[in-house]
Write a protein that holds these residues in place. Sequence first.
Motif, PDB file in Angstrom:
ATOM      1  N   UNK A   1       0.874  -1.181   0.000  1.00  0.00           N
ATOM      2  CA  UNK A   1       0.000   0.000   0.000  1.00  0.00           C
ATOM      3  C   UNK A   1       0.914   1.235   0.000  1.00  0.00           C
ATOM      4  N   UNK A   2       1.102   1.807  -1.166  1.00  0.00           N
ATOM      5  CA  UNK A   2       2.054   2.913  -1.302  1.00  0.00           C
ATOM      6  C   UNK A   2       1.578   4.153  -0.553  1.00  0.00           C
ATOM      7  N   UNK A   3       0.295   4.451  -0.556  1.00  0.00           N
ATOM      8  CA  UNK A   3      -0.237   5.693   0.017  1.00  0.00           C
ATOM      9  C   UNK A   3      -0.620   5.564   1.484  1.00  0.00           C
ATOM     10  N   UNK A   4      -0.468   4.395   2.051  1.00  0.00           N
ATOM     11  CA  UNK A   4      -0.876   4.206   3.438  1.00  0.00           C
ATOM     12  C   UNK A   4       0.127   4.799   4.419  1.00  0.00           C
ATOM     13  N   UNK A   5      -0.224   4.952   5.702  1.00  0.00           N
ATOM     14  CA  UNK A   5      -1.561   4.682   6.261  1.00  0.00           C
ATOM     15  C   UNK A   5      -2.573   5.766   5.868  1.00  0.00           C
ATOM     16  N   UNK A   6      -3.833   5.416   5.951  1.00  0.00           N
ATOM     17  CA  UNK A   6      -4.907   6.273   5.464  1.00  0.00           C
ATOM     18  C   UNK A   6      -5.683   6.863   6.638  1.00  0.00           C
ATOM     19  N   UNK A   7      -6.318   8.040   6.336  1.00  0.00           N
ATOM     20  CA  UNK A   7      -7.264   8.661   7.273  1.00  0.00           C
ATOM     21  C   UNK A   7      -8.521   8.988   6.498  1.00  0.00           C
ATOM     22  N   UNK A   8      -9.661   8.729   7.120  1.00  0.00           N
ATOM     23  CA  UNK A   8     -10.946   8.968   6.465  1.00  0.00           C
ATOM     24  C   UNK A   8     -11.958   9.391   7.516  1.00  0.00           C
ATOM     25  N   UNK A   9     -13.038   9.953   7.033  1.00  0.00           N
ATOM     26  CA  UNK A   9     -14.106  10.398   7.933  1.00  0.00           C
ATOM     27  C   UNK A   9     -15.448  10.107   7.287  1.00  0.00           C
ATOM     28  N   UNK A  10     -16.434   9.938   8.150  1.00  0.00           N
ATOM     29  CA  UNK A  10     -17.795   9.657   7.700  1.00  0.00           C
ATOM     30  C   UNK A  10     -18.755  10.212   8.753  1.00  0.00           C
ATOM     31  N   UNK A  11     -19.874  10.795   8.360  1.00  0.00           N
ATOM     32  CA  UNK A  11     -20.813  11.329   9.357  1.00  0.00           C
ATOM     33  C   UNK A  11     -21.349  10.224  10.253  1.00  0.00           C
ATOM     34  N   UNK A  12     -21.524  10.624  11.490  1.00  0.00           N
ATOM     35  CA  UNK A  12     -22.120   9.671  12.425  1.00  0.00           C
ATOM     36  C   UNK A  12     -23.558   9.359  12.005  1.00  0.00           C
ATOM     37  N   UNK A  13     -24.058   8.233  12.488  1.00  0.00           N
ATOM     38  CA  UNK A  13     -25.411   7.774  12.190  1.00  0.00           C
ATOM     39  C   UNK A  13     -25.619   7.471  10.703  1.00  0.00           C
ATOM     40  N   UNK A  14     -24.528   7.205   9.980  1.00  0.00           N
ATOM     41  CA  UNK A  14     -24.676   6.875   8.559  1.00  0.00           C
ATOM     42  C   UNK A  14     -25.273   5.474   8.410  1.00  0.00           C
ATOM     43  N   UNK A  15     -25.937   5.246   7.274  1.00  0.00           N
ATOM     44  CA  UNK A  15     -26.585   3.960   7.029  1.00  0.00           C
ATOM     45  C   UNK A  15     -25.547   2.892   6.704  1.00  0.00           C
ATOM     46  N   UNK A  16     -25.934   1.634   6.908  1.00  0.00           N
ATOM     47  CA  UNK A  16     -25.049   0.509   6.604  1.00  0.00           C
ATOM     48  C   UNK A  16     -24.781   0.487   5.096  1.00  0.00           C
ATOM     49  N   UNK A  17     -23.548   0.263   4.752  1.00  0.00           N
ATOM     50  CA  UNK A  17     -23.166   0.251   3.341  1.00  0.00           C
ATOM     51  C   UNK A  17     -22.675   1.597   2.835  1.00  0.00           C
ATOM     52  N   UNK A  18     -22.677   2.643   3.685  1.00  0.00           N
ATOM     53  CA  UNK A  18     -22.181   3.958   3.263  1.00  0.00           C
ATOM     54  C   UNK A  18     -20.673   3.873   3.028  1.00  0.00           C
ATOM     55  N   UNK A  19     -20.205   4.232   1.837  1.00  0.00           N
ATOM     56  CA  UNK A  19     -18.751   4.163   1.582  1.00  0.00           C
ATOM     57  C   UNK A  19     -17.993   5.140   2.487  1.00  0.00           C
ATOM     58  N   UNK A  20     -16.867   4.696   2.978  1.00  0.00           N
ATOM     59  CA  UNK A  20     -16.017   5.539   3.819  1.00  0.00           C
ATOM     60  C   UNK A  20     -14.818   6.027   3.014  1.00  0.00           C
ATOM     61  N   UNK A  21     -14.056   5.111   2.435  1.00  0.00           N
ATOM     62  CA  UNK A  21     -12.907   5.454   1.609  1.00  0.00           C
ATOM     63  C   UNK A  21     -12.497   4.228   0.823  1.00  0.00           C
ATOM     64  N   UNK A  22     -11.526   4.348  -0.069  1.00  0.00           N
ATOM     65  CA  UNK A  22     -11.019   3.248  -0.880  1.00  0.00           C
ATOM     66  C   UNK A  22      -9.504   3.240  -0.787  1.00  0.00           C
ATOM     67  N   UNK A  23      -8.939   2.059  -0.595  1.00  0.00           N
ATOM     68  CA  UNK A  23      -7.490   1.906  -0.517  1.00  0.00           C
ATOM     69  C   UNK A  23      -7.021   1.156  -1.761  1.00  0.00           C
TER      70      UNK A  23
END
Length: 802
Positions: free
Chosen positions: A172-194
């Motif tokens: 993983x060349x770009x790792x480590x990764x940081x991502x964010x997602x709103x709380x209370x998001x529905x199941x299956x909501x994309x967070x990020x892609x590595x």
Amino acid sequence: MPNRSKKTFTDLCSLLLLLWITCTASSPISSRSRGTQAGGGRASGATVVASGPGSEGQRLLSRAKRGWVWNQMFVLEEFSGPDPILVGRLHTDLDVGNKNIKYVLAGEGAGTIFAINELTGDIHAMKRLDREEKAEYTLTAQVVNADTDEPLEPPSGFIIKVQDINDNPPQFIEGPYRASVPEMSAVGTPVTQVTATDADDAGYGNSAKLVYSILEGQPYFSVDPNSATIKIALHEMDREMREEYLVVIQAKDMGGHMGGLSGTTTVTVTLTDINDNPPKFSKSLYEFVIPEDIPLGKTGGKVWASDRDIGENAKSTYNIIDGDGLGIFEIVTDAQTQEGILRLRKPLDYETRHAYTLKVEATNVRPGPNGDMPYKDTATVKIVVLDSDEPPVFSKPMYLLEVKENAPINTVIGSVTARDPDSSGSAVRYVIDRHTDLERQFNINVDDGKITLAKPLDRETDMWHNITVTATEINNHSQISRAIVAIRVMDINDNAPEFATEYEAFLCENGKPGQVIQTLSAVDKDDPIQGHYFDYRLVPEMLNNPNFTIKNNQDNSISVLAKHDTFRRQKQEMYFLPIIVTDNGHPPMSSTNTLTIRVCGCSKEGEVQSCNVEAYVLPIGLSMGALIAILACITLLLVIVVLFVTLRRHKNEPLIIKDDEDVRENIIRYDDEGGGEEDTEAFDIATLQNPDGINGYLPRKDIKPDLQFMPRAGQHSGPNGVDVDEFINVRLHEADNDPTAPPYDSIQIYGYEGRGSIAGSLSSLETASSDSDQNYDYLREWGPRFRRLGELYSVGESDRET
């Protein structure tokens, strides 16, 4: 299957694959076994060459076929056996057992990485190869005469490809990764892609086929095995419960099968806040105690509604929505602390009201998570007013009084009133602040606040007087209030009008009758309400004035007119015209003002050229020419006096000299004893010169002459000199009896002892007053030249006294 068994199986499969490739590459390549090499086939030659035994090198004009039967070769990367690995074998149709040919290899890696057997054409890899460094090599082969190295066929190119093995793990060349997602998001909501990369060959086998899986982060998140997209896996993840998560993602090659290599990375996922929590007051009832004398705008208390959200979602505004103090109090929001600050809008009065009850509301600035109405919360605020000792309160903040300027002393101008607002009702004393009444023109009654006049007023000096009155509680002198009293002085007609300026009119001798000489206006220091109106008239004695008259211009001004044209300066040079000016006041005031009219000579156009002013400048009757002559004489006398004084100051004064002073004497001052004949430091040696050049006169240097001395007539040295004996005796006598002689030694130097004398200067001569007993008889033995000197010093005691 256990891990150890898996590893054994993997090693066995790799060994079998390696043996198969080696056997395939070692098989002979000939014209009889076409297509046995991968991509094999016969290639037609492009060069026509005839070779072989008995040909004797003759070139024929026929086209021959070349017998190369290979296309490309393969070698396994990372192979590290004990012997060089056989890549393949080259063979030509010319090789029919003829030992006079050899194979030559050229191109990339020839001789270093790859080597060829010159006799058999076998190609071996001499080094361990890495496909990730270089995937293929381009080389050329040629058959030449073993003896002469002459080419028997044109060179042909071929490629050796490095076969890939799974020797690089995913990264993983770009790792480590940081991502964010709103709380209370529905199941299956994309967070990020590595994304992971594999250096192995993606087009050969499964060495670079990656499969993603999640090692840490369940059950909150999941990852797509092919796209590596991380998604929400748990319903209603609340930031207020947990804000940050650590997810570990693995990428495995070989399609995820056993024996594949893997790499991992971390993804830090942060839940961002949404407005999903309402504000909440820390308590439902707040109580504050506020003194009644608190200033307006001062903080009376603070309330606070907490919010579990952060940032803009936690901000709230405060409002008073109900209660009995809506117009008296206000509440504002502190942007830093998010507190509600209770402030006073109107003054409090304990005697009027003791307590207030308010209902306050806190409202979120942002709406709810689904765009709903903002969250709110309410609380009750009870305010108790604390009694304070307040200063007296004037009935008015400012008083306006009026008084006439002719009002007598002790006249009551007006009054001020103040009361103690406290329930005790303390009495009040009144005082004028003398800093505002420096001249003490007003007084005030300390008990009832009546203001009276202490000194006469003059409206023309000061129209307004602003004083400050203080009211102090008798029971508490620290409670003081102040009020401004403005006193306007009312005008009365107590000033007579007068000319606006000192007028001086000029009348031309050749003027015409009725000519306007001067226009006059008046001013009055008073200021009547109806305005000024002035009446002008001549004094009764001048009503029938034969020379001048006045005309009213109907604008509070008049014009003075000449009655005739016979005015002459020789007859009368100046006229005085008294005029009475009266105002319209009650009672009317008037004054007499005199206009001076001067008769002047004018041009034909009426311009004044000259006026006769000698009568005022020279009252004794002198003309201007006579005055100039007198001044010139006085100036001349002053110049003569100055010249005379200057000459007197520069005139030389004669020196006072004594009759018996020798013209050749020279007295030298010195501060040490004489050193004998060789001592020449304490006197001027130039004085020993023959004095004939200066007429035999040498001035004295031991005293400063006051006047310039001139040699006396008849005292010149004779041609045969002077009587030295007599001369010395006289000078010794003068030195002994001179009361002004200096108190220090004086050397008498005589520069001349007679014509023809070869004696030098004499020093340390004993005077008549000396007490020395030295005998000078030895001077007689010096010869005739010192005879005279010996006679001088061998005289008796009686002669010395003489």
